[in-house]
Every structure is written in structure tokens, then in C-alpha cells.
Motif scaffolding. Structure first.
Motif, short mmCIF file in Angstrom:
data_model
loop_
_atom_site.label_atom_id
_atom_site.label_comp_id
_atom_site.label_asym_id
_atom_site.label_seq_id
_atom_site.Cartn_x
_atom_site.Cartn_y
_atom_site.Cartn_z
N ILE A 143 90.47 91.91 71.08
CA ILE A 143 91.11 93.23 71.90
C ILE A 143 92.59 92.88 71.41
N THR A 144 93.05 94.26 71.49
CA THR A 144 94.71 94.06 71.14
C THR A 144 95.28 95.62 71.78
N GLY A 145 96.51 95.78 71.55
CA GLY A 145 97.35 96.78 72.20
C GLY A 145 97.57 97.54 70.72
N HIS A 146 97.71 99.01 70.92
CA HIS A 146 98.08 99.87 69.67
C HIS A 146 99.25 99.33 69.26
N GLU A 147 100.20 98.99 70.02
CA GLU A 147 101.59 98.47 69.37
C GLU A 147 101.36 97.21 68.54
N THR A 190 98.52 89.84 65.75
CA THR A 190 99.07 90.75 64.75
C THR A 190 97.94 90.77 63.52
N THR A 191 98.31 91.70 62.84
CA THR A 191 96.87 92.51 61.86
C THR A 191 96.59 91.13 60.83
N GLU A 192 97.57 90.13 60.88
CA GLU A 192 96.92 88.96 59.94
C GLU A 192 96.06 88.17 60.75
#
Length: 195
Positions: A143-147, A190-192
Motif C-alpha cells: 500500500i502507498t500514496g500517490h505522492e 519509494t518506487t525502489e
């Protein structure tokens, strides 16, 4: 069946181009992305979502929308790829919370603070939806935020010498601590960190 479980907590009102969106397998979904609409209310959010902007006859839309009173709407089937976040649409579910965010001056340098809190009934409904999705989708892990996923910097509309974030939702008032206590999903910072 997934939709039978979700229907106990959600009202269905599909987006007009739902069937035009690319199909996918439920097994491909491993990420939930939390957004805020950055619009005054859900009615306006629906108008924006219905706008056709792609040659396929589709537009930008999340799978689920949760209004400030906690009512949950599914606008896109889970077996369809919704356009809600750059680069992660095929493996994610977009959940949009009705919230003004930076509206109406999204890209003005002096209007970059999200200060309004999210109503408790909205967060309660989000937690119920997250539980249902986790039970229904075995591959769901993150789960994550758009930002966290869209970190592009753009030129402020009112001050061309200043760069601002294109997306900052759900923003600093979103209760990530509450979400992390009540879900087994791993927070993607982060995307990493994304596999």
C-alpha cells in the motif's frame, strides 16, 4: 467471488467506459494506491472521471471512491486497469478519498499545503475496504500514496521560477499510522522498494 464480498460494504456505480478499460487478472494485483480527489465533492470528482482523454475512449479514474460520509463506490471493475497513477496501473488498485486537497489552485506555489483532516467515517470505510481486498486478492502485498509513486516536479502556474510537486496526495493529514496498525499490507515508501 471478490465482487460479492465487496458489495457488502460498497455501492456500485460504474464509470461509463468501464468495459473499454484494458482487462487483467486479479492475480496481477499486488498494490493499493491511496489518492485524494483534490476536488470539492464526489459529484465533481465523477465529472472529472467521466472526461474522455485517451484514444481508447477512457479517462483518469480510480477503482473505488470513498465519500466524506464513508459511503464507498466502485467505479471500475477490479479486472480492469484504471488510469490513476503513472507506471503502476496494471498491478494496482486506485482508492480515491473525497477531499479538497489543494483545490482549486493545484499548481500555485502558495497553495501547496493540504491542511484539512480526513473524516473518521471515511477512514473507517477505507479500513473495511482494505480488509476486504486483502482477503479477496491473495497477491495483494503493498500500500502507498500517490505522492510516493509520482514524484515529478513541475513549474508553478503562478510563479514560473518555482518548482512544485505535481502530486502530493493523500497528503500530510492522511492517517498513515492508523492504516499501518490495521492492515497487513507493507507500506511502499519509494518506487525502489517495489518488486
Amino acid at each position: 467471488m471478490i465482487n460479492n464480498r465487496i458489495s457488502t460494504i460498497s455501492f456500485f456505480k460504474k464509470i461509463s467506459y468501464n468495459k473499454k478499460l484494458q482487462q487483467r487478472s486479479i492475480d496481477d494485483i499486488n498494490l493499493i494506491v491511496i489518492h485524494c480527489t483534490e476536488l470539492p465533492d464526489l459529484r465533481v470528482a465523477r465529472e472529472y472521471a467521466e472526461r474522455i482523454i485517451y484514444p481508447s475512449g477512457t479517462g483518469n479514474c480510480g477503482h473505488f471512491y470513498i465519500d466524506t460520509d464513508g459511503q464507498t463506490y466502485q467505479w471500475v471493475d477490479l479486472e480492469r486497469v484504471a488510469h490513476h497513477v503513472r507506471g503502476f496501473n496494471t498491478t494496482s488498485i486506485g482508492i480515491e478519498l473525497s477531499h479538497p486537497g489543494r483545490y482549486p489552485n493545484w499548481y500555485h506555489a502558495d497553495d501547496q499545503d493540504i491542511t484539512q483532516n480526513y473524516p473518521q467515517q471515511q477512514i473507517t470505510s477505507l479500513l473495511k475496504l482494505l480488509d476486504t481486498l486483502k482477503i479477496s486478492i491473495p497477491a495483494l502485498r503493498f500500500i502507498t500514496g500517490h505522492e510516493q509513486l509520482d514524484t515529478e516536479m513541475i513549474t508553478a502556474k503562478d510563479q514560473p521560477n518555482i518548482k512544485i510537486r505535481r502530486k502530493i496526495d493523500p497528503g500530510p493529514t492522511f492517517p498513515w499510522a492508523t492504516i499501518s496498525k490495521h492492515t497487513q499490507l507493507s507500506f511502499l515508501e519509494t518506487t525502489e522498494d517495489y518488486e
